[in-house]
Design a protein around this motif. Structure first.
Motif, PDB file in Angstrom:
ATOM      1  N   ALA A   3     -53.480  12.479 -14.337  1.00  0.00           N
ATOM      2  CA  ALA A   3     -52.046  12.423 -14.016  1.00  0.00           C
ATOM      3  C   ALA A   3     -51.360  13.722 -14.414  1.00  0.00           C
ATOM      4  N   GLN A   4     -50.207  13.966 -13.774  1.00  0.00           N
ATOM      5  CA  GLN A   4     -49.494  15.214 -14.050  1.00  0.00           C
ATOM      6  C   GLN A   4     -48.801  15.217 -15.414  1.00  0.00           C
ATOM      7  N   MET A   5     -48.658  14.051 -16.005  1.00  0.00           N
ATOM      8  CA  MET A   5     -47.966  13.929 -17.288  1.00  0.00           C
ATOM      9  C   MET A   5     -46.581  14.589 -17.246  1.00  0.00           C
ATOM     10  N   MET A 121     -49.943  18.824  -6.699  1.00  0.00           N
ATOM     11  CA  MET A 121     -49.346  17.521  -6.369  1.00  0.00           C
ATOM     12  C   MET A 121     -50.354  16.720  -5.564  1.00  0.00           C
ATOM     13  N   LYS A 122     -50.261  15.402  -5.713  1.00  0.00           N
ATOM     14  CA  LYS A 122     -51.217  14.533  -5.041  1.00  0.00           C
ATOM     15  C   LYS A 122     -50.648  13.980  -3.736  1.00  0.00           C
ATOM     16  N   TYR A 123     -51.482  13.276  -3.004  1.00  0.00           N
ATOM     17  CA  TYR A 123     -51.072  12.424  -1.885  1.00  0.00           C
ATOM     18  C   TYR A 123     -51.928  11.180  -2.009  1.00  0.00           C
ATOM     19  N   VAL A 222     -49.518   5.707 -16.298  1.00  0.00           N
ATOM     20  CA  VAL A 222     -48.770   6.527 -17.258  1.00  0.00           C
ATOM     21  C   VAL A 222     -47.263   6.521 -17.020  1.00  0.00           C
ATOM     22  N   HIS A 223     -46.873   6.360 -15.764  1.00  0.00           N
ATOM     23  CA  HIS A 223     -45.450   6.538 -15.446  1.00  0.00           C
ATOM     24  C   HIS A 223     -44.653   5.242 -15.360  1.00  0.00           C
ATOM     25  N   SER A 224     -45.367   4.086 -15.208  1.00  0.00           N
ATOM     26  CA  SER A 224     -44.654   2.848 -14.866  1.00  0.00           C
ATOM     27  C   SER A 224     -43.497   2.515 -15.817  1.00  0.00           C
ATOM     28  N   ILE A 232     -36.885   3.910 -10.735  1.00  0.00           N
ATOM     29  CA  ILE A 232     -37.536   4.785  -9.754  1.00  0.00           C
ATOM     30  C   ILE A 232     -38.636   3.957  -9.095  1.00  0.00           C
ATOM     31  N   LYS A 233     -39.150   3.028  -9.875  1.00  0.00           N
ATOM     32  CA  LYS A 233     -40.139   2.061  -9.414  1.00  0.00           C
ATOM     33  C   LYS A 233     -39.584   0.687  -9.753  1.00  0.00           C
ATOM     34  N   MET A 234     -39.766  -0.302  -8.868  1.00  0.00           N
ATOM     35  CA  MET A 234     -39.162  -1.607  -9.110  1.00  0.00           C
ATOM     36  C   MET A 234     -40.166  -2.639  -9.612  1.00  0.00           C
TER      37      MET A 234
HETATM   38  N1  3HC Z   1     -53.205   7.890  -4.747  1.00  0.00           N
HETATM   39  C1  3HC Z   1     -53.098   9.069  -5.383  1.00  0.00           C
HETATM   40  N2  3HC Z   1     -52.611   9.173  -6.645  1.00  0.00           N
HETATM   41  C2  3HC Z   1     -52.227   8.053  -7.248  1.00  0.00           C
HETATM   42  C3  3HC Z   1     -52.315   6.785  -6.639  1.00  0.00           C
HETATM   43  C4  3HC Z   1     -52.824   6.735  -5.333  1.00  0.00           C
HETATM   44  N3  3HC Z   1     -52.973   5.590  -4.671  1.00  0.00           N
HETATM   45  N4  3HC Z   1     -51.844   5.854  -7.498  1.00  0.00           N
HETATM   46  C5  3HC Z   1     -51.501   6.509  -8.626  1.00  0.00           C
HETATM   47  N5  3HC Z   1     -51.751   7.816  -8.477  1.00  0.00           N
HETATM   48  C6  3HC Z   1     -51.556   8.862  -9.478  1.00  0.00           C
HETATM   49  C7  3HC Z   1     -50.095   9.011  -9.852  1.00  0.00           C
HETATM   50  O1  3HC Z   1     -49.435   9.837  -8.927  1.00  0.00           O
HETATM   51  C8  3HC Z   1     -50.210   9.624 -11.214  1.00  0.00           C
HETATM   52  O2  3HC Z   1     -50.587  11.001 -11.117  1.00  0.00           O
HETATM   53  P1  3HC Z   1     -49.502  12.208 -11.244  1.00  0.00           P
HETATM   54  O3  3HC Z   1     -48.917  12.110 -12.621  1.00  0.00           O
HETATM   55  O4  3HC Z   1     -50.318  13.425 -11.039  1.00  0.00           O
HETATM   56  O5  3HC Z   1     -48.456  12.018 -10.179  1.00  0.00           O
HETATM   57  C9  3HC Z   1     -51.400   8.884 -11.776  1.00  0.00           C
HETATM   58  O6  3HC Z   1     -52.177   8.459 -10.682  1.00  0.00           O
HETATM   59  C10 3HC Z   1     -51.021   7.718 -12.675  1.00  0.00           C
HETATM   60  O7  3HC Z   1     -50.525   6.611 -11.931  1.00  0.00           O
HETATM   61  P2  3HC Z   1     -49.149   5.855 -12.286  1.00  0.00           P
HETATM   62  O8  3HC Z   1     -49.316   4.415 -12.013  1.00  0.00           O
HETATM   63  O9  3HC Z   1     -48.698   6.244 -13.645  1.00  0.00           O
HETATM   64  O10 3HC Z   1     -48.215   6.569 -11.197  1.00  0.00           O
HETATM   65  P3  3HC Z   1     -46.871   6.036 -10.530  1.00  0.00           P
HETATM   66  O11 3HC Z   1     -46.027   5.331 -11.515  1.00  0.00           O
HETATM   67  O12 3HC Z   1     -46.293   7.165  -9.787  1.00  0.00           O
HETATM   68  O13 3HC Z   1     -47.377   4.897  -9.478  1.00  0.00           O
HETATM   69  C11 3HC Z   1     -47.417   4.723  -7.067  1.00  0.00           C
HETATM   70  C12 3HC Z   1     -48.122   5.243  -8.327  1.00  0.00           C
HETATM   71  C13 3HC Z   1     -47.400   3.210  -7.103  1.00  0.00           C
HETATM   72  C14 3HC Z   1     -48.192   5.197  -5.837  1.00  0.00           C
HETATM   73  C15 3HC Z   1     -45.953   5.267  -7.068  1.00  0.00           C
HETATM   74  O14 3HC Z   1     -45.962   6.674  -7.188  1.00  0.00           O
HETATM   75  C16 3HC Z   1     -45.168   4.915  -5.850  1.00  0.00           C
HETATM   76  O15 3HC Z   1     -44.711   3.792  -5.709  1.00  0.00           O
HETATM   77  N6  3HC Z   1     -44.940   5.912  -4.958  1.00  0.00           N
HETATM   78  C17 3HC Z   1     -44.119   5.773  -3.781  1.00  0.00           C
HETATM   79  C18 3HC Z   1     -44.881   5.231  -2.623  1.00  0.00           C
HETATM   80  C19 3HC Z   1     -45.948   6.162  -2.120  1.00  0.00           C
HETATM   81  O16 3HC Z   1     -46.121   7.295  -2.502  1.00  0.00           O
HETATM   82  N7  3HC Z   1     -46.730   5.650  -1.171  1.00  0.00           N
HETATM   83  C20 3HC Z   1     -47.761   6.401  -0.514  1.00  0.00           C
HETATM   84  C21 3HC Z   1     -48.492   5.397   0.319  1.00  0.00           C
HETATM   85  S1  3HC Z   1     -49.003   6.030   1.827  1.00  0.00           S
HETATM   86  C22 3HC Z   1     -47.726   5.981   2.889  1.00  0.00           C
HETATM   87  O17 3HC Z   1     -46.650   5.603   2.545  1.00  0.00           O
HETATM   88  C23 3HC Z   1     -47.986   6.437   4.293  1.00  0.00           C
HETATM   89  C24 3HC Z   1     -47.846   5.281   5.249  1.00  0.00           C
HETATM   90  O18 3HC Z   1     -47.718   5.797   6.498  1.00  0.00           O
HETATM   91  C25 3HC Z   1     -49.019   4.378   5.239  1.00  0.00           C
END
Ligand code: 3HC
Length: 330
Positions: A3-5, A121-123, A222-224, A232-234
């Motif tokens: 994670a990016q921390m 940054m991730k995707y 880490v972020h929840s 930011i997250k529900m």
């Molecule tokens: N893919 C890649 N990285 C992921 C991941 C996944 N499925 N799930 C978690 N991670 C990463 C997080 O980004 C974090 O790394 P970072 O610090 O480098 O950013 C690390 O793993 C720890 O995870 P956490 O649970 O602490 O991270 P979050 O609180 O951010 O929760 C999440 C992850 C639920 C994906 C949240 O970021 C979120 O709700 N994001 C918004 C929705 C989103 O991005 N959706 C993408 C889906 S694809 C899409 O929408 C396209 C459509 O057309 C299908």
């Protein structure tokens, strides 16, 4: 570290007593359900965490075009082609709304792309898996867009105004995507033996990667905690994953397909399905850049960026000339 921390507060979650008066007033606004707008004061951690999440979300939308774009020319009918084309175009639009929302937080689109291209940054992990047959277009729409909706409907109520508003339109379009995927699966599952076998194979390959889309289990997230305190997250990752399993299993039954989980059972006591966790080692490997298609996806994005340089340069030159003409006229 996977994670990016991004430091949300500099420490663990702050108690009210530890917050400055400004931070406390900000938290009160969040707790009362007020929207935070771009020019409002916000803690630096809130801003950074939002840029991380929205930016990653935007990248997921545009990288997500790649596994499906590849199938547009091979769609079996004109109608399927038109539907898939519309869906892939929608994803580009989603990326644009989300990049715009991120830009309101003081980061430029060039910076966001730079972070994507350099792996800072991730995707979404899901787009690092290959799409091998036409049935995968059904599985992606049904399961991947289905999982995306499960996660994104609550984000319409997220605390940051531009993000919440972008999510309203995105969710409407994602519902169409989910239905077109389910409809492909329905046709194939009721088709010839070969078509049914392809549909089952697609479900087998996409089930666990779809479960991974919700992020690591809550104990490893880490972020929840901070993201939920700031709305930011529900929901937590596990809450949404469970909801997805509960809604999707009956759909698989309706299709006459089998979810590839021998431990899947309805639990009368909890009112939910018990299911097997995905392979978390595989998940961490994929988000660290070692999935089956990570290199290919990033190369495609970098090539698109380089190939588009002349358009960006041309538009900037035009803007400069227009400005100069306007200044000369004044
Ligand atoms: N893919 C890649 N990285 C992921 C991941 C996944 N499925 N799930 C978690 N991670 C990463 C997080 O980004 C974090 O790394 P970072 O610090 O480098 O950013 C690390 O793993 C720890 O995870 P956490 O649970 O602490 O991270 P979050 O609180 O951010 O929760 C999440 C992850 C639920 C994906 C949240 O970021 C979120 O709700 N994001 C918004 C929705 C989103 O991005 N959706 C993408 C889906 S694809 C899409 O929408 C396209 C459509 O057309 C299908």
């Amino acid at each position: 570290m996977y994670a990016q921390m991004v430091k949300s507060t500099g420490k663990a979650l702050l108690s009210r007593e530890e917050m400055s008066p400004q931070e406390r007033a900000f938290q009160d606004r969040i707790d009362q359900g007020e929207k935070i707008e771009p020019k409002d004061w916000m803690p630096e951690g809130y801003r950074k965490n939002l840029i991380r999440q929205i930016g990653q979300h935007a990248h997921s939308e545009i990288v997500g075009q790649l596994p499906e774009g590849n199938w547009i020319t091979r769609a079996p009918t004109l109608e399927r082609k038109a539907n898939l084309l519309a869906k892939v175009q929608d994803e580009a639009g989603h990326g644009l709304y989300l990049y715009c929302a991120a830009e309101t937080l003081g980061v430029s689109r060039d910076q966001l792309f730079e972070m994507l291209h350099t792996g800072k940054m991730k995707y979404s992990s899901i787009f690092n898996y290959p799409t091998l047959t036409w049935a995968d277009m059904g599985a992606v729409g049904w399961l991947v867009d289905g999982a995306a909706i499960m996660n994104q409907v609550p984000l319409q109520r997220t605390s940051y105004g531009p993000y919440a508003r972008a999510m309203v339109r995105i969710c409407k379009e994602e519902s169409f995507h989910q239905r077109q995927g389910f409809q492909i699966m329905l046709t194939m599952a009721n088709g010839t033996e070969d078509q049914k076998r392809m549909a089952q194979d697609a479900l087998n390959r996409f089930w666990y990667p779809a479960l991974m889309m919700f992020g690591p289990s809550d104990k490893d997230s880490v972020h929840s905690a901070q993201s939920m305190a700031w709305k930011i997250k529900m929901n937590t990752n596990d809450e949404l994953r469970q909801k997805f399993v509960d809604e999707t299993v009956p759909q698989a039954e309706f299709l006459g397909l089998t979810v590839p989980d021998e431990h899947l059972t309805w639990n009368e006591d909890t009112g939910h399905y018990d299911y097997s966790e995905p392979d978390w080692n595989e998940f961490f490997d994929v988000i660290s850049g070692n999935g089956p298609c990570n290199t290919e996806r990033l190369e495609a994005r970098k090539m698109a960026w380089d190939d588009g340089a002349w358009v960006r340069e041309g538009m900037l030159a035009h803007a400069r000339k227009s400005q100069a003409r306007k200044a000369a006229a004044e």
